[in-house]
Enzyme design. Structure first.
Site, PDB file in Angstrom:
ATOM      1  N   HIS A  57      35.642  45.851  37.164  1.00  0.00           N
ATOM      2  CA  HIS A  57      36.384  45.304  36.029  1.00  0.00           C
ATOM      3  C   HIS A  57      36.980  43.910  36.284  1.00  0.00           C
ATOM      4  CE1 HIS A  57      39.481  46.892  38.623  1.00  0.00           C
ATOM      5  NE2 HIS A  57      40.327  46.079  38.003  1.00  0.00           N
ATOM      6  N   HIS A  72      39.117  38.869  34.595  1.00  0.00           N
ATOM      7  CA  HIS A  72      39.507  40.270  34.467  1.00  0.00           C
ATOM      8  C   HIS A  72      38.887  40.818  33.183  1.00  0.00           C
ATOM      9  CE1 HIS A  72      42.007  43.851  34.633  1.00  0.00           C
ATOM     10  NE2 HIS A  72      42.373  43.478  35.854  1.00  0.00           N
TER      11      HIS A  72
END
Length: 149
Positions: A57, A72
């Site tokens: 992620h 992110h």
């Protein structure tokens, strides 16, 4: 100066619109956020440099000038434990801007408190060191922001 490129296509948003106080208050550093399109996307390296960290992620690349850039993929997506993400690079690799890092389909990512907004942040840099793009939409490789060096 470091030019940070858009890692994927999306609508440009100020960090203040990220639904997470760590990013919206620029605690980790200044930057820009992207609202990605829902279809499958390969997220690329926003700068040329070395991969310092890579998770499904999120990833950090230390640019050739020493500035760390965090990408992110979504907010609270760590809760998915990698489900829905395909990591395409390895920690320690040297990458060129645009090299594939992670593949995901934002439209398939959901859950309580989960957002697909992508903060792109210059880690540990002063707030006034970032000059954002004037664009409201970007394609991969378009200038996202510059970091004064």
């Amino acid at each position: 100066m470091t030019r940070v490129a858009a890692p994927c296509p999306g609508r440009v948003l100020p960090l203040t619109e990220v639904p997470d106080p760590v990013f919206s208050s620029a605690m980790v550093g200044p930057g820009i956020a992207l609202e990605p399109a829902p279809e499958e996307t390969t997220v690329g390296a926003p700068v040329t440099g070395r991969i310092i960290k890579v998770h499904p992620h999120a990833f950090v690349i230390q640019g050739e000038d020493g500035v760390g850039i965090l990408v992110h993929l979504g907010i609270n997506t760590v809760r998915l434990e990698g489900k829905g993400f395909e990591v395409l690079a390895q920690q320690g690799d040297h990458v060129t801007q645009g090299d594939p890092m992670v593949r995901w389909t934002p439209g398939n990512i959901s859950g309580e408190g989960i957002s697909t907004i992508i903060p792109v942040v210059a880690l540990d840099q002063p707030a006034d060191s970032v000059t954002p793009t004037e664009a409201s939409e970007v394609s991969p490789g378009d200038a996202l922001f510059d970091v004064a060096g």
